[in-house]
Design a protein around this motif. Structure first.
Motif, short mmCIF file in Angstrom:
data_model
loop_
_atom_site.label_atom_id
_atom_site.label_comp_id
_atom_site.label_asym_id
_atom_site.label_seq_id
_atom_site.Cartn_x
_atom_site.Cartn_y
_atom_site.Cartn_z
N ASP A 19 10.73 -21.73 22.47
CA ASP A 19 10.20 -22.36 21.26
C ASP A 19 10.79 -23.75 21.07
N GLU A 22 9.20 -26.13 23.46
CA GLU A 22 7.82 -26.44 23.06
C GLU A 22 7.80 -27.40 21.88
N CYS A 64 7.97 -19.78 29.69
CA CYS A 64 6.78 -20.54 29.29
C CYS A 64 5.63 -20.26 30.25
N TYR A 100 -1.71 -21.33 17.66
CA TYR A 100 -0.44 -21.13 18.35
C TYR A 100 0.59 -22.14 17.84
N LEU A 104 4.08 -21.47 15.97
CA LEU A 104 5.32 -22.00 16.56
C LEU A 104 6.16 -22.71 15.49
N SER A 108 9.85 -21.74 13.38
CA SER A 108 10.93 -22.71 13.61
C SER A 108 11.34 -23.39 12.32
N ASP A 251 7.59 -14.85 18.80
CA ASP A 251 7.08 -14.20 20.02
C ASP A 251 8.18 -13.26 20.49
N ARG A 273 3.65 -13.05 17.28
CA ARG A 273 2.78 -14.18 17.63
C ARG A 273 1.68 -13.79 18.60
#
Length: 304
Positions: A19, A22, A64, A100, A104, A108, A251, A273
């Motif tokens: 995460d 990303e 990933c 998505y 995410l 976070s 996730d 997720r």
């Protein structure tokens, strides 16, 4: 809109590190995050247990790659051929990829200013409402209990009043008193969503479901029980216990696809997720979802 992006996660959980990578790719001017970028992160691990950034890079880039396989066309990132770079490969016409990215960011919140957390959490809750409405029996009555939720959240006032109203809707016999709750408590009692099916009559003993929605990376271990019969059975006294759901934007999977922290999962049905993205797609719910303006803001950041 996203802050402290030079502060990586504590611990070694690969899904949190993925995460983080990303997020960095999402907000970077070049829309990527590389092996070298990880090496330059100011703090990797702890002084007592330093982490090898090469080892950390291999694990997160592999994860990933697994995400790209599991999320399929809904995954907005790609790994370069030499495995040295995670790249944002967003298809602007893909609502699944936008979803998505919204999830995410919701997962976070440690990188989100406090002034923005409420809006992001509410968009997540509304997304959960849409999915929850498809998981319960068709023709069920579905309500939210959060404050200022409009027609979706008709329960208002003191928590005691809300609990009495919920008990009436689900045909329970409440065993509560106003003094059981703090005098200024107008919260939700740990219940974000409820559903019940009338079964065509007015008798008790009907299908019921409660859900809690949470974005915290750690609090889910106890919040999953907040809507459960374990905590509320005596409040409502129904003939049949309800199903309990816990929605999270995390996730929560290991590299082998199994649940992470499985020993900490209780009797709640977890919707993480991967399940959220797949269920939204399965039920074609994109038009029912709220906008995630935080995604557009993150895309226009130029973190270097």
């Amino acid at each position: 809109m996203l802050v402290r992006l030079d502060n990586p996660p504590n611990g070694t959980d690969v899904f949190f590190w993925s995460d983080f990578a990303e997020l960095r790719a999402l907000t970077h001017a070049d829309k990527c995050f590389s092996r070298g970028d990880l090496a330059q992160v100011a703090r990797i691990g702890t002084p007592a247990e330093p982490l090898n950034h090469e080892e950390r890079w291999r694990s997160l880039i592999d994860f990933c790659g697994i995400r790209r396989r599991e999320f399929g066309v809904h995954y907005p990132f790609s790994v370069s051929a030499d495995n040295d770079t995670l790249e944002l490969s967003l298809d602007n016409n893909s609502p699944g990829q936008r979803l998505y990215l919204g999830l995410l960011i919701a997962a976070s919140l440690r990188h989100v200013p406090k002034t923005r957390m409420g809006g992001i959490a509410r968009n997540f809750e509304k997304t959960c409402f849409s999915v929850f409405s498809r998981l319960v029996p068709k023709y069920s009555e579905i309500r939210a209990t959060w404050a200022n939720g409009g027609s979706e959240a008709p329960y208002t006032g003191h928590l005691y009043e809300k609990m009495i109203a919920i008990a009436k809707d689900i045909r329970g016999n409440p065993d509560i008193h106003p003094s059981d709750f703090k005098i200024n408590n107008t919260g939700d009692g740990g219940i974000d969503l409820i559903a019940w099916h009338s079964m065509g009559d007015t008798r008790p003993g009907i299908p019921i479901a409660f859900a809690q929605c949470g974005c915290s990376r750690d609090d889910w271990t106890f919040k999953q029980a907040e809507a459960s019969p374990f905590l509320h059975r005596n409040h409502f006294r129904v003939m049949h216990d309800w199903a309990t759901y816990y929605f999270m934007p995390l996730d929560l999977r290991e590299s082998d696809g199994h649940w992470a922290y499985k020993s900490k999962i209780g009797q709640a049905i977890l919707v993480d997720r991967l399940r959220l993205v797949r269920l939204v797609d399965q039920y074609s719910l994109y038009e029912d979802l709220p906008d995630f303006p935080c995604v557009e803001e993150a895309l226009t950041m130029a973190e270097t």
